[in-house]
Design an enzyme around this catalytic site. Structure first.
Site, short mmCIF file in Angstrom:
data_model
loop_
_atom_site.label_atom_id
_atom_site.label_comp_id
_atom_site.label_asym_id
_atom_site.label_seq_id
_atom_site.Cartn_x
_atom_site.Cartn_y
_atom_site.Cartn_z
CB CYS A 35 -0.94 0.02 1.19
SG CYS A 35 -0.09 0.04 2.73
CG ASP A 37 5.55 6.37 -0.34
OD1 ASP A 37 4.68 6.05 -1.18
OD2 ASP A 37 5.62 7.49 0.17
CB CYS A 61 7.20 11.72 -3.01
SG CYS A 61 8.20 11.91 -1.56
CB CYS A 105 10.75 10.94 2.09
SG CYS A 105 9.10 11.63 1.87
S1 FES Z 1 7.87 8.75 0.17
FE1 FES Z 1 5.78 9.16 -0.01
S2 FES Z 1 5.68 11.19 0.56
FE2 FES Z 1 7.77 10.87 0.45
#
Ligand code: FES
Ligand SMILES: Cc1ncc(COP(=O)(O)O)c(C=O)c1O
Ligand SMILES: Cc1ncc(COP(=O)(O)O)c(C=O)c1O
Ligand code: FES
Lengths: 152, 394, 394
Positions: A35, A37, A61, A105
């Protein structure tokens, strides 16, 4: 729009060390396949005990990509003991800072590193301390607090 | 770098004709329309004209139009008006894919003494009508449904629903912020009681909106104050903005045809070519019943923000989720409500076109995007594993 | 005909510098500030700049500024926020000379479960402080008082009152729509919790306002919706309007001195000369503690609308009562609250100047107005009777 530093942008657009090190000595995977990152870090240790190669793959991201890229750069040339002292704070600092909403992150980078080192030493997986507040990211409240106070 | 602006559901370029119409009302004819003298009266006349043009676009009467400051204010005004006009009723129906303007108000009401039904949608974003009608009761004060979804462009059958809701004695409000100017609307021929629109989605400036209130509908103002808007909205009028909205409404009526032909054709080309060239990509939302300008495409195994920022390098502007919910790290509530799998929801990009787009711009996106997705997928730990299996499985 | 605009408390001319600053944000830089790409991010930066400038004018911090659509919305937002933050308290204090933006909300609250104290003023429009403090109690959620009265220009001692109110644990809000840009304001040095301002009263466009909320003050949004304004006001930002307000705030800070010297001198000349030349005329409101630009003069035995329309023949713009209540036939509630006799209230004219006025304009009014009053009085049945007696009696 997030206010990313030039260094973050540069690492995002030209990430270093993408991929997986063949015959890695340390492998660390964090995040959830289902789900959210995720980051997979692999590294190889040379005969002199220093990290000679480090690579990453990430689903995330811009700051996740930049953080992972920065992490691999920071790792190469360090001994495992030196690498162990790296925190997400160092990653963020290396990148000229991250927006505070994006600190998790870089936390992901630190987590992956801890796991990869544990793997290298043949230690069992440590359960993270604190409560997992974000299932997707596998981030705990303790980690967030630490990230925020490290970067205050 | 001139942007390739494919984010017209977030906001639009103010039409140069609109700016021209507004300009004199800043420093030259700056009178207050409520004033007694000619210098103010002339401004009031111009607002009257804008009201008529806005009504025309909706097939409505000028006195059914209340000018507001944005779509959000129009939505709040409508829903509160319905609740205040029916103090005995404590039930509200809406959907679970509404814009935050309605969603957050619905959640507020649910925490503050109202029962709120959030009607679900299916995998294509289509409303579960049976669910809706099953919950409609004598206690229902208001049903608020968006006409067109801002993220997927999916259209709800609001006119049909309004008919049933009306028969049942409840007020029907529609958030038509994304529909106005893109689909034909004839208020004289339906039973919708209130309708919200926002200027900046149809080439008028940001900071002006309107609420249609059908003649005879019980109303209570949301913004109490002076006698402006016939006592229905206090506060000195955003004169230039209103004049701009009037002009934009006139233009929108004239360009509706182009929106549904040339703009639609560009959208279709963009969508089809991207799907052809990029594996593991799929459209979010019912392609059969959709706005002509919108395409939401899920690129599996990559993350939306990364795509956006890499497109930004070429000046390509699009959006992941709605602009209003960006700044949060959550995947879009609309895609989650549609049960889009996380790996796809995270990599969904909304392209929304306007009459200002050109074929050349579309071609550039078709050229630049596939390598971006490929590059990001090469970095993705999911892609390498999934690639073989998923390429055929989806 | 170029107007002789002496109605700057109703609205003001948008400064040409402000228009210039706004213009690119309609058709060129039209991105949504919430967007992910540079084309939107640049707009967000510009809004940040405007927020800093607006804060500077008030001696406040940027994060203490929330942009709204007008003064009325700012007032509503403040008062509702104070009530929602203190749900246990059911008492509100305000004055009986407030602008409809506060007055009508106060009356609404009085009909809907709150106790509302409307503090009276004396014959000069000065607040009855004893009355206020006598009613201040642990149940008082919010005290809302205008900094400067829009009709008379009379200033309330809001900073002193805020201090006492604060000690008592209630929220203090001030409607400073008429004060901002005319009197120096240093929020860092007072205890006011919230402060409302409106762009179009200080040479920014209509349709934008701001609310100051002191850091640490409990807040709940009035307009629920997207995450804009840090989650404190939903709705896509009025980008051009906000940028305009920022510029206007910068200009206002620079022109504050001129407002209190050149503008004040013109106001004084106008007032004194009219009083000299026109019998049975008097100033409404405490001349000692007043805005530098405002003069409300009662011309007994004539009717305001007639005066205004005759002045309109020469392009002279002024107002009788506030522009916001014109359209009603009632004499101003402010003058009634001050116990101005009906014969005087009906014939009261408010002149309100700005830096755009010139000495020549003032001279023209001084020339044209006395014959107008004389002409109207000749038609008045009251005048012929009262003339002999009143000329000496007032
Ligand atoms: S890894 Fe998803 S917001 Fe940065
Ligand atoms: C004292 C005062 N408060 C509030 C307002 C309302 O401001 P707006 O018309 O911008 O809503 C006005 C102006 O009309 C005013 O003079
Ligand atoms: C469907 C829908 N409703 C409401 C809104 C809110 O409009 P505004 O931003 O003008 O308040 C938007 C736009 O963001 C929208 O797309
Ligand atoms: S006589 Fe017409 S309003 Fe007074």
């Amino acid at each position: 729009m997030w206010e990313y530093s030039d260094k973050v942008k540069e690492h995002f657009l030209n990430p270093r060390n993408v991929g997986e090190v063949e015959g890695a000595d340390g492998v660390g995977e964090v995040g959830s396949m289902a789900c959210g990152d995720a980051l997979k870090l692999t590294f190889k240790v040379g005969d002199d005990g220093r990290i000679v190669d480090a690579k990453f793959k990430t689903f995330g991201c811009a700051s996740a990509i930049a953080s992972a890229s920065a992490l691999t750069e920071l790792l190469v040339g360090k001994t495992v003991e030196e690498a162990e002292r790296l925190t997400n704070d160092h990653i963020a600092e290396y990148l000229g800072g991250l927006p505070k909403e994006k600190m998790h992150c870089s936390v992901m980078g630190q987590e992956a590193l801890e796991k990869a080192i544990a793997c290298y030493r043949g230690e069992p997986d440590k359960q993270p301390e604190g409560n997992v507040v974000c299932e997707c990211f596998g981030v705990t409240d303790r980690q967030i607090e630490r990230a925020l106070s490290d970067n205050a | 770098m001139k942007p390739i602006y494919l984010d017209n559901n977030a906001t639009t370029r103010v039409a140069p004709e609109v700016v021209e119409e507004m300009l004199p009302y800043f420093s030259t004819y700056y009178g207050n329309p409520s004033s007694m003298y000619t210098f103010g009266g002339n401004v009031a006349k111009k607002i009257k004209e804008a009201r008529a043009k806005t009504a025309d676009l909706l097939g409505a009467q000028p006195e059914e139009i209340i000018f507001t400051s944005c779509g959000t204010e129009s939505d709040s005004t409508a829903i509160w008006a319905a609740l205040r006009a029916n103090p005995g009723k404590r039930h509200v129906i809406t959907s679970n894919v509404e814009h935050p303007a309605v969603k957050n108000l619905g959640e507020y009401l649910a925490r503050n003494g109202y029962r709120v039904t959030f009607v679900p949608v299916d995998r294509q974003g289509r409303l579960d009508l049976d669910h809706l009608y099953a919950h409609l009761s004598d206690d229902t004060a208001v049903v608020s449904l968006m006409w067109a979804n801002n993220e997927t462009g999916v259209l709800f059958p609001v006119e049909a629903v309004a008919e049933r809701v009306h028969k049942r004695g409840a007020v029907f409000h529609t958030d038509a912020v994304q529909a106005v100017g893109k689909v034909p609307i004839q208020m004289a021929e339906n039973k919708i009681d209130m309708l919200a629109l926002s200027g900046h989605k149809l080439h008028a400036p940001k900071g002006v909106g309107a609420l249609y209130v059908r003649r005879g509908t019980k109303f209570a103002p949301f913004l109490l104050g002076g006698h402006q808007e016939n006592g229905r909205r206090g506060g000195t009028e955003n004169v230039a903005g209103i004049i701009g909205l009037g002009k934009a409404a006139e233009l929108a009526a004239a360009k509706m045809e182009e929106e549904n032909t040339r703009v639609k054709a560009m959208r279709d080309k963009l969508e089809q070519t991207l799907l052809e060239r990029i594996p593991n990509a799929m459209v979010n939302g019912d392609p059969a019943d959709r706005l002509p300008n919108t395409s939401s495409i899920a690129f599996e195994f990559v993350e939306g923000e990364s795509i956006l920022l890499m497109m930004d390098e070429f000046g390509i502007c699009a959006s992941s989720g709605s602009a209003c919910t960006s700044g949060s790290l959550e995947p879009s509530h609309v895609l989650r409500a549609m049960d889009v799998p996380f790996t796809a929801a995270h990599g969904s990009i909304r392209f929304s076109l306007s009459i200002y787009n050109t074929e050349a711009e579309i071609d550039l996106v078709i050229e630049k995007l596939p390598p971006i997705i490929e590059r990001l997928r090469k970095m993705s730990p999911f892609w390498s594993e999934a690639a073989g299996a998923c390429r055929t499985a989806v």
